[in-house]
Enzyme design. Structure first.
Site, mmCIF file in Angstrom:
data_model
loop_
_atom_site.group_PDB
_atom_site.id
_atom_site.type_symbol
_atom_site.label_atom_id
_atom_site.label_comp_id
_atom_site.label_asym_id
_atom_site.label_seq_id
_atom_site.Cartn_x
_atom_site.Cartn_y
_atom_site.Cartn_z
ATOM 1 N N GLU A 1 -9.426 14.129 14.977
ATOM 2 C CA GLU A 1 -8.961 14.359 13.603
ATOM 3 C C GLU A 1 -9.764 15.510 13.014
ATOM 4 O O GLU A 1 -10.499 16.197 13.743
ATOM 5 C CB GLU A 1 -9.115 13.097 12.738
ATOM 6 C CG GLU A 1 -8.038 12.048 12.976
ATOM 7 C CD GLU A 1 -7.812 11.103 11.802
ATOM 8 O OE1 GLU A 1 -8.370 11.342 10.712
ATOM 9 O OE2 GLU A 1 -7.070 10.112 11.994
ATOM 10 N N ASP B 1 -5.647 5.127 9.959
ATOM 11 C CA ASP B 1 -7.080 5.225 9.655
ATOM 12 C C ASP B 1 -7.601 3.980 8.953
ATOM 13 O O ASP B 1 -8.797 3.723 8.944
ATOM 14 C CB ASP B 1 -7.343 6.434 8.733
ATOM 15 C CG ASP B 1 -7.077 7.735 9.450
ATOM 16 O OD1 ASP B 1 -7.027 7.733 10.681
ATOM 17 O OD2 ASP B 1 -6.913 8.756 8.758
ATOM 18 N N HIS C 1 0.812 -1.213 0.000
ATOM 19 C CA HIS C 1 0.000 0.000 0.000
ATOM 20 C C HIS C 1 0.848 1.268 0.000
ATOM 21 O O HIS C 1 0.388 2.347 0.373
ATOM 22 C CB HIS C 1 -1.001 -0.011 1.154
ATOM 23 C CG HIS C 1 -2.222 -0.803 0.791
ATOM 24 N ND1 HIS C 1 -2.130 -2.072 0.279
ATOM 25 C CD2 HIS C 1 -3.542 -0.504 0.816
ATOM 26 C CE1 HIS C 1 -3.355 -2.523 0.018
ATOM 27 N NE2 HIS C 1 -4.226 -1.584 0.341
HETATM 28 P P1 FAD Z 1 4.296 -1.694 1.950
HETATM 29 O O1 FAD Z 1 3.762 -0.704 1.005
HETATM 30 O O2 FAD Z 1 4.317 -3.088 1.506
HETATM 31 O O3 FAD Z 1 5.749 -1.254 2.438
HETATM 32 C C1 FAD Z 1 6.014 0.057 2.866
HETATM 33 C C2 FAD Z 1 7.526 0.251 3.074
HETATM 34 O O4 FAD Z 1 7.940 -0.506 4.194
HETATM 35 C C3 FAD Z 1 8.353 -0.262 1.900
HETATM 36 O O5 FAD Z 1 9.509 0.517 1.787
HETATM 37 C C4 FAD Z 1 8.698 -1.678 2.299
HETATM 38 O O6 FAD Z 1 9.872 -2.135 1.687
HETATM 39 C C5 FAD Z 1 8.871 -1.511 3.814
HETATM 40 N N1 FAD Z 1 8.490 -2.712 4.542
HETATM 41 C C6 FAD Z 1 7.364 -3.451 4.411
HETATM 42 N N2 FAD Z 1 7.377 -4.453 5.305
HETATM 43 C C7 FAD Z 1 8.523 -4.346 6.000
HETATM 44 C C8 FAD Z 1 9.116 -5.088 7.057
HETATM 45 N N3 FAD Z 1 8.513 -6.156 7.582
HETATM 46 N N4 FAD Z 1 10.310 -4.694 7.529
HETATM 47 C C9 FAD Z 1 10.942 -3.600 7.033
HETATM 48 N N5 FAD Z 1 10.437 -2.875 6.020
HETATM 49 C C10 FAD Z 1 9.240 -3.234 5.522
HETATM 50 N N6 FAD Z 1 -0.414 5.818 7.190
HETATM 51 C C11 FAD Z 1 -0.551 6.408 8.393
HETATM 52 O O7 FAD Z 1 0.428 6.631 9.091
HETATM 53 N N7 FAD Z 1 -1.778 6.760 8.858
HETATM 54 C C12 FAD Z 1 -2.915 6.489 8.170
HETATM 55 O O8 FAD Z 1 -4.000 6.787 8.639
HETATM 56 C C13 FAD Z 1 -2.801 5.848 6.913
HETATM 57 N N8 FAD Z 1 -3.894 5.543 6.196
HETATM 58 C C14 FAD Z 1 -3.753 4.898 5.011
HETATM 59 C C15 FAD Z 1 -4.896 4.558 4.292
HETATM 60 C C16 FAD Z 1 -4.787 3.886 3.093
HETATM 61 C C17 FAD Z 1 -6.040 3.521 2.335
HETATM 62 C C18 FAD Z 1 -3.508 3.573 2.576
HETATM 63 C C19 FAD Z 1 -3.371 2.874 1.270
HETATM 64 C C20 FAD Z 1 -2.370 3.924 3.271
HETATM 65 C C21 FAD Z 1 -2.473 4.588 4.499
HETATM 66 N N9 FAD Z 1 -1.362 4.956 5.234
HETATM 67 C C22 FAD Z 1 -1.501 5.541 6.449
HETATM 68 C C23 FAD Z 1 -0.009 4.777 4.690
HETATM 69 C C24 FAD Z 1 0.565 3.460 5.105
HETATM 70 O O9 FAD Z 1 0.951 3.495 6.461
HETATM 71 C C25 FAD Z 1 1.821 3.153 4.294
HETATM 72 O O10 FAD Z 1 1.521 3.230 2.938
HETATM 73 C C26 FAD Z 1 2.365 1.790 4.635
HETATM 74 O O11 FAD Z 1 3.649 1.720 4.134
HETATM 75 C C27 FAD Z 1 1.562 0.726 3.979
HETATM 76 O O12 FAD Z 1 1.793 -0.513 4.606
HETATM 77 P P2 FAD Z 1 2.034 -1.828 3.758
HETATM 78 O O13 FAD Z 1 1.973 -2.924 4.734
HETATM 79 O O14 FAD Z 1 1.153 -1.938 2.589
HETATM 80 O O15 FAD Z 1 3.537 -1.559 3.341
#
Ligand code: FAD
Length: 541
Positions: A292, A181, A120
């Site tokens: 918020e 969120d 994400h």
């Molecule tokens: P990924 O996109 O898979 O990875 C994100 C980053 O972390 C990449 O660089 C990846 O290489 C690294 N990574 C992943 N897993 C690990 C691991 N185990 N160890 C080390 N590095 C790792 N953020 C907020 O703070 N507050 C919010 O309210 C919020 N709301 C959101 C709502 C939506 C609909 C979306 C899509 C995103 C939101 N986000 C929010 C952002 C979100 O926190 C980040 O996009 C987060 O990185 C997504 O998590 P993911 O598990 O999909 O990570």
């Protein structure tokens, strides 16, 4: 001086030298950016023996060279780079084996490794062009386990989704304290950033609510870290954009789960009374549990949309309210309570709301379970998926704006730059840094109070109008320019830069520590190339 092989360890012994003078030069510039029309196998220059050597490693899980497209995509939908292979680990040693192997290929190899959580990210941060992607959701160990007692916590694998953690901990009447969120994100993904939501003013972000991590470093070592053990790695990894290690498990602190939630929305005509009230609320210890807010630009019929989930306090007055297309500010609050114990919760809310100066006819309230409240964005996700509007590009921009700059920011952005509907929510709410641990890698403004401002736009495919990708990116650029020229204290959250000097400016005085940690834990710059902070090698002069 270029750090390679045995020079690396000799150099690392002298960290003092590093602290005095670190100038990082990228030998090869940052990974080239591409867009969705430009799917790679990128111009990868890894050693030709690398793929076959990976293939022969004895993994408990499996390595795949097929069906790689999912790992070249993310929620942002703007950047896309195919990896060479995806590892589906079944054990921590699979991850350690893969990273140690790449480390042992040495500085002449350009093979990189990215952990992928739920994908994400917004700008390819979990991608690894021509390299290895580790699908963290495959790692099911350690099995999720709740520890009750005086300081309860849950131990989870790094690829666990927050929604699953909520379901599991609720069985024990417990829940994590700090959230995002949206809960369909992984622990490793949000802890690599911060994890900020309406509870952060009280508990700090998610990275401040972790007791312990297990991490695989860029050398392939498996280390446990906490405030007391390997604390430098612990602080580095939290908010560290995946640069120092892969989080394989985490212990997350818990609190008694609220039985019910009063969820409240009120509207304001002007930004200054809205932000004054927000700031007042986050300064009160026992007021609301979640604070918020969001900006409503040029929306009609908004209150009608709310009626299915919120009740107006005064339906007659509320039905007479009309925004006339003006910009409005919505304060969103939640109060956790137990109906069996907190009989006077309504009176208490009335007392607290009595201190605020919102438009009196616009008080909307709803009573929901904690699960319904915390998983609220998923309801919108399902609707958007149904209408095909979830899987569109998301050119989001997230900023942390210091209190001293927020009025100028609001005036310039909401009156001048944003002339129409932003095609997605614009969140805006303050947090106070006194609750945040400033030893982590997260960069925040220097002031004690700052605002999270999030432009969460969706781009309509093929549109060349205001709701098209190009126009939204241009608007984001204008906002960034404004920050660069006038609002110097503002920082990007979920930062994205492609030039090294911009990363250095982002980190400011924290850059030296960031570099020292990189050289200690990932000296060959193997991990997380999609953040585009380091090129193929790190050179220190
Ligand atoms: P990924 O996109 O898979 O990875 C994100 C980053 O972390 C990449 O660089 C990846 O290489 C690294 N990574 C992943 N897993 C690990 C691991 N185990 N160890 C080390 N590095 C790792 N953020 C907020 O703070 N507050 C919010 O309210 C919020 N709301 C959101 C709502 C939506 C609909 C979306 C899509 C995103 C939101 N986000 C929010 C952002 C979100 O926190 C980040 O996009 C987060 O990185 C997504 O998590 P993911 O598990 O999909 O990570």
């Amino acid at each position: 001086m270029q750090i390679m092989g045995s020079q690396t360890s000799a150099f690392l012994k002298d960290n003092n030298l590093l602290l005095h003078k670190i100038i990082v030069v990228l030998l090869l510039t940052c990974t080239p950016e591409s867009n969705t029309n430009d799917l790679l196998p990128s111009s990868n220059s890894y050693s030709s023996s690398a793929p076959s050597s990976l293939m022969h490693l004895p993994f408990d899980g499996h390595l795949s060279f097929d069906n790689l497209h999912f790992a070249a995509q993310d929620f942002g939908g703007v950047f896309s780079s195919l990896p060479l292979a995806v590892l589906y680990p079944r054990s921590v040693s699979d991850i350690s084996l893969a990273v140690s192997h790449v480390f042992q290929l040495g500085p002449s190899s350009d093979l990189k490794v990215a952990a992928r959580g739920h994908g994400h990210s917004l700008q390819g941060q979990a991608q690894s062009p021509g390299g290895l992607v580790i699908s963290m959701e495959s790692l099911q160990k350690p099995k999720m386990r709740v520890f009750t007692g005086k300081s309860p916590f849950v131990e989870v694998p790094g690829g666990e989704l927050w929604i699953n953690i909520l379901h599991e901990t609720l069985k024990y009447g417990l829940a994590p304290k700090s959230w995002t969120d949206y809960l369909h994100l992984t622990v490793g993904g949000t802890l690599s950033n911060a994890g900020i939501s309406g509870q952060a003013f009280r508990h700090g972000p998610q990275i401040n609510n972790v007791y312990q991590l297990e991490v695989v470093t860029g050398k392939g070592e498996v280390l446990t870290c906490s405030e007391k053990q390997n604390s430098d790695l612990f602080h580095g990894v939290l908010g560290g954009l995946g640069q120092f290690g892969i989080i394989t498990s985490a212990r997350i602190s818990l609190e008694p789960a609220a039985k019910k939630v009063k969820w409240i929305r009120v509207l304001y005509h002007d930004f200054s009374s809205f932000s004054k009230d927000q700031e007042q609320l986050i300064s009160l210890e026992d007021a609301f549990d979640y604070v918020e807010g969001f900006v409503i630009v040029n929306r009609t019929g908004l209150l009608n949309n709310w009626r299915s989930s919120f009740n107006p306090k005064d339906p007659v007055q509320a039905s007479r309210f009309s925004s006339d297309g003006k910009t409005l500010y919505c304060l969103e609050l939640a109060k956790y309570f137990d109906p069996e114990v907190d009989e006077s919760v309504d009176k208490e809310i009335e007392r607290l709301l009595g201190k605020l100066s919102y438009i009196s006819s616009t008080l909307f309230m709803s009573q929901v379970s904690l699960l319904e409240f915390l998983d609220r964005v998923h309801v919108s996700e399902l609707k958007l998926r149904e209408s095909g509007l979830w899987e569109v590009p998301h050119p989001w921009l997230n900023l942390l704006v210091p209190k001293s700059e927020i009025d100028d920011f609001a005036r310039e952005v909401f009156s001048n730059i944003l002339t129409g509907n932003s095609n997605g929510p614009i969140l805006i709410y303050p947090v106070n840094k006194s609750k945040w641990n400033n030893q982590t890698s997260l960069v925040t403004p220097r002031e004690d109070l700052f605002y999270l401002v999030a432009f969460l736009s969706s781009a309509m495919p093929f549109s060349t109008e205001k709701d098209g990708l190009e126009q939204i990116l241009a608007r984001n650029q204008k906002i960034m320019e404004l920050c660069k020229v006038k609002l110097h204290g503002t920082k990007q959250y979920l930062p994205h830069y492609s030039k090294q000097e911009d990363w250095e400016a982002h980190y400011g005085s924290q850059w030296e520590v960031f570099m020292r940690r990189k050289l200690s834990y990932d000296p060959l710059a193997i991990l997380t190339p999609g953040q585009r902070i380091f090129g193929n090698k790190i050179r220190v002069t």
